[in-house]
Every structure is written in structure tokens, then in C-alpha cells.
Design a protein around this motif. Structure first.
Motif, short mmCIF file in Angstrom:
data_model
loop_
_atom_site.label_atom_id
_atom_site.label_comp_id
_atom_site.label_asym_id
_atom_site.label_seq_id
_atom_site.Cartn_x
_atom_site.Cartn_y
_atom_site.Cartn_z
N GLY A 183 46.68 -0.87 -8.12
CA GLY A 183 47.93 -1.11 -7.40
C GLY A 183 48.53 0.17 -6.86
O GLY A 183 49.04 0.21 -5.73
N SER A 184 48.47 1.25 -7.66
CA SER A 184 48.99 2.55 -7.22
C SER A 184 48.21 3.07 -6.02
O SER A 184 48.78 3.61 -5.07
CB SER A 184 48.93 3.56 -8.37
OG SER A 184 49.76 3.18 -9.44
N LEU A 185 46.89 2.91 -6.06
CA LEU A 185 46.06 3.37 -4.94
C LEU A 185 46.33 2.56 -3.68
O LEU A 185 46.32 3.11 -2.57
CB LEU A 185 44.58 3.28 -5.33
CG LEU A 185 44.06 4.36 -6.27
CD1 LEU A 185 42.64 4.03 -6.72
CD2 LEU A 185 44.09 5.74 -5.61
N GLN A 186 46.58 1.27 -3.83
CA GLN A 186 46.87 0.44 -2.67
C GLN A 186 48.20 0.84 -2.04
O GLN A 186 48.32 0.89 -0.80
CB GLN A 186 46.89 -1.04 -3.07
CG GLN A 186 45.50 -1.59 -3.37
CD GLN A 186 45.52 -2.98 -3.98
OE1 GLN A 186 46.52 -3.38 -4.58
NE2 GLN A 186 44.44 -3.72 -3.84
N SER A 187 49.20 1.16 -2.87
CA SER A 187 50.47 1.66 -2.34
C SER A 187 50.28 3.02 -1.68
O SER A 187 50.84 3.29 -0.61
CB SER A 187 51.50 1.78 -3.47
OG SER A 187 51.78 0.53 -4.05
N MET A 188 49.47 3.85 -2.32
CA MET A 188 49.18 5.18 -1.77
C MET A 188 48.50 5.05 -0.40
O MET A 188 48.81 5.81 0.53
CB MET A 188 48.29 5.94 -2.75
CG MET A 188 48.13 7.40 -2.43
SD MET A 188 47.07 8.21 -3.68
CE MET A 188 47.42 9.93 -3.32
N LYS A 189 47.59 4.10 -0.27
CA LYS A 189 46.91 3.88 1.01
C LYS A 189 47.91 3.53 2.10
O LYS A 189 47.85 4.07 3.22
CB LYS A 189 45.88 2.76 0.85
CG LYS A 189 45.17 2.38 2.14
CD LYS A 189 44.23 1.20 1.95
CE LYS A 189 43.61 0.77 3.27
NZ LYS A 189 42.70 -0.39 3.09
N LYS A 190 48.85 2.64 1.78
CA LYS A 190 49.87 2.26 2.76
C LYS A 190 50.69 3.47 3.19
O LYS A 190 50.93 3.67 4.40
CB LYS A 190 50.77 1.19 2.14
CG LYS A 190 51.92 0.74 3.03
CD LYS A 190 52.84 -0.21 2.29
CE LYS A 190 53.60 0.51 1.19
NZ LYS A 190 54.57 -0.36 0.48
#
Length: 318
Positions: A183-190
Motif C-alpha cells: 500500500g505504501s509503494l502504491q501511494s509512493m507511485k502516485k
């Protein structure tokens, strides 16, 4: 180590900002002003001469403000997001920049090592501002981008360790941590996509505020951002694949356990049947008075169990 940094810097000077006086307008040359924003009253007073829009001040004071670039009649305001790793959690922090004709104003809500190092070593770093204030912006963004790359690479190592846990079955996998990391990586990607878009907007307005010499440096930061974005994508895919593998392995183990229990039940069932027959409470039962009857029943049960085991092996059920 000071937690609040309020300075106005030129290629030859470094002065602390007085919190009770408005910031001076630049009458010539280039200046870099850094402010650790505390509250709305502070910023309103400091920006009295610069005519900064109240919505800009509101965005600066909001740690969750989205990454963006906005044009105003007398300045450009943009937000860039940096990252740091805190106890295995990715934490984002905004860097706010206001660009005027001869001044770059950077604002943060707390202490930032990136900016502190530049200011504390100003004797060595003043040449950066002498090239143009856009190079101060580039330096901050470049350091933060490199720092983000190091964080993503560290996460990649953690993912490799998780994969080793899954396939070597060294210890129980912490599913909550894995999902939290993804989830943190997905937010980071955004956020990284938005950072890249802001850099593209900055490049588009460079003719108004930045020199042509700085163009290549900002393209380099954008290229690094794309590289990090690709690495984050790869890490997300690796986590998803690791979770799928974990679920598949767990399902296989569950099936093996159920198969073993089923086989044991099937083998024990005829033994229980024989024991039940010989244990029926009737007076006339064949072999009931035979002295070898007990041992005969045991042999019959064991023989039946072995026969069923061999049959299951012949059918390749296990």
C-alpha cells in the motif's frame, strides 16, 4: 541540532530571518530564503511585501497538500514531495517553493536535513546560488530524488528477504506488513507520477524563471524520477507475485494436511469397524470364546490397514 531554520542567503551572505519583520524584496541579485513554517500568522507577516495569496499559505501549512504547480501574477508556487523511511514505513513530506523574479523561497513544516546541510555549509555551497537560484531548487530536488532512490532500493532488499521467507519457509510471514508495504509503494507511485508532472511543468516555465543552463539538470532529475517510478512498479509486482506464491504454497500445504488426515481416517475406518464388530455385546459371536480371537482381530485390523495403505500408494493418491 536546530529544528527551525529561517535564513535569507545570497552568494556572499547568510542572515537569520527576524520572525517579527516582513521579508525584504530583492532589489538586485539572487536570493534564497528558507522558512520553517509554524503558523498562518507568521507567514502572513513574513509575506506582507510579497503579496502571497492566502490559499498558497494554506497549502504550505497543510502537510497533506497535493503535489502541484500554480501560477500567480507575481510568483510561481509548486509543491514537491520527498520521502523517508521511518520504522519500515514510508513517510512523505512536502517541499514548498515560491519563485519570484529574483528570489527563491523554500518552505517546510519541520527540520529537513537536505536543506540544513546546504545552509550550514554555506561557505562551500554559496557558489550554487551564484549560478542562479534555479540551481538551489535543482540541488534540493536532486538530493531528495537520490534519497528516494536509496529508500526504494532498501525496500527491494526487504522484498527479496520476504521472498526467501516464502520459499525457504524460514518463519511465519507477516501478511499485515506485506500488505502495508505494498500500500505504501502504491501511494509512493502516485506521488512520484505527480512529482514527474511538476518537473515537466517547471521545465515548461523555465524561460520565465530559469536559465537554459539549468534545463539539462532538471531533465536529469526527471529521468531519475522515471527510474525510481519503474523500480517502484517492479517492487509492487514482486510483492504481488510473492503474495500469490505464499497463498499457493499455503493452499498446497493445507491440501497436503487434509490429504494426510483423510488417508489416516480411511485407514482407521475399517479397523474401527472390526473393533466395533468384535466389541458388540452379544453372547454368540464367532471366535468370541477362541483363545486366539483377540490376536486374530488385531492381525485382521493391521492387515486391513496395510492393504488399504498399499492400495492408496498403488493409486498414487499420496
Amino acid at each position: 541540532m536546530a529544528s527551525i531554520l529561517n535564513y535569507i542567503l545570497s552568494p556572499s551572505t547568510k542572515e537569520e530571518i527576524l520572525p517579527n519583520k516582513p521579508l525584504p524584496l530583492s532589489k538586485g541579485g539572487k536570493h534564497w530564503i528558507h522558512i520553517t513554517a509554524e503558523n498562518e500568522q507568521q507567514l502572513t507577516l513574513l509575506f506582507r511585501k510579497h503579496k502571497i495569496h492566502p490559499l498558497t499559505i494554506e497549502d504550505i501549512l497543510n502537510p497533506n497538500s497535493r503535489i502541484k504547480l500554480e501560477k500567480f501574477p507575481n510568483y510561481i508556487f509548486f509543491i514537491y514531495k520527498g520521502f523517508h523511511l521511518d520504522k519500515n514505513q514510508i513517510v512523505s513530506r512536502n517541499f514548498n517553493f515560491i519563485l519570484t523574479k529574483n528570489q527563491i523561497i523554500s518552505l517546510t513544516l519541520d527540520y529537513r536535513e537536505t536543506i540544513s546541510d546546504l545552509i550550514e555549509n554555506w561557505k562551500a555551497n554559496h557558489r550554487i546560488l551564484a549560478q542562479g537560484y534555479e540551481f538551489i531548487v535543482h540541488k534540493i530536488l536532486d538530493i531528495e530524488t537520490d534519497h528516494t532512490l536509496a529508500i526504494v532500493q532498501k525496500i527491494e532488499e526487504k522484498i527479496e528477504h520476504l521472498e526467501d521467507q516464502i520459499f525457504n519457509n524460514t518463519r511465519r510471514l507477516d501478511i499485515n506488513y506485506v500488505y502495508s508495504l505494498r500500500g505504501s509503494l502504491q501511494s509512493m507511485k502516485k506521488w512520484l507520477i505527480q512529482n514527474k508532472e511538476v518537473l515537466e511543468h517547471v521545465e515548461a516555465i523555465k524561460s520565465s524563471f530559469f536559465s537554459d543552463e539549468a534545463d539539462a539538470f532538471f531533465r536529469d532529475v526527471r529521468d531519475h524520477s522515471i527510474k525510481i517510478l519503474e523500480l517502484v512498479d517492479s517492487n509492487i509486482e514482486s510483492i504481488s507475485s510473492a503474495l500469490e506464491a505464499h497463498i499457493a504454497i499455503s493452499s498446497r500445504k493445507t491440501n497436503e494436511i487434509m490429504k494426510t488426515l483423510t488417508i489416516m481416517t480411511a485407514i482407521m475406518l475399517p479397523m474401527s469397524l472390526i473393533a466395533g464388530i468384535f466389541g458388540m455385546n452379544f453372547k454368540h459371536i464367532p471366535s468370541l470364546d477362541w483363545e486366539w480371537g483377540y490376536f486374530y482381530s488385531l492381525v485382521l485390523m493391521i492387515g486391513t490397514g496395510i492393504t488399504m495403505y498399499l492400495y492408496f500408494r498403488f493409486k498414487k493418491w499420496f
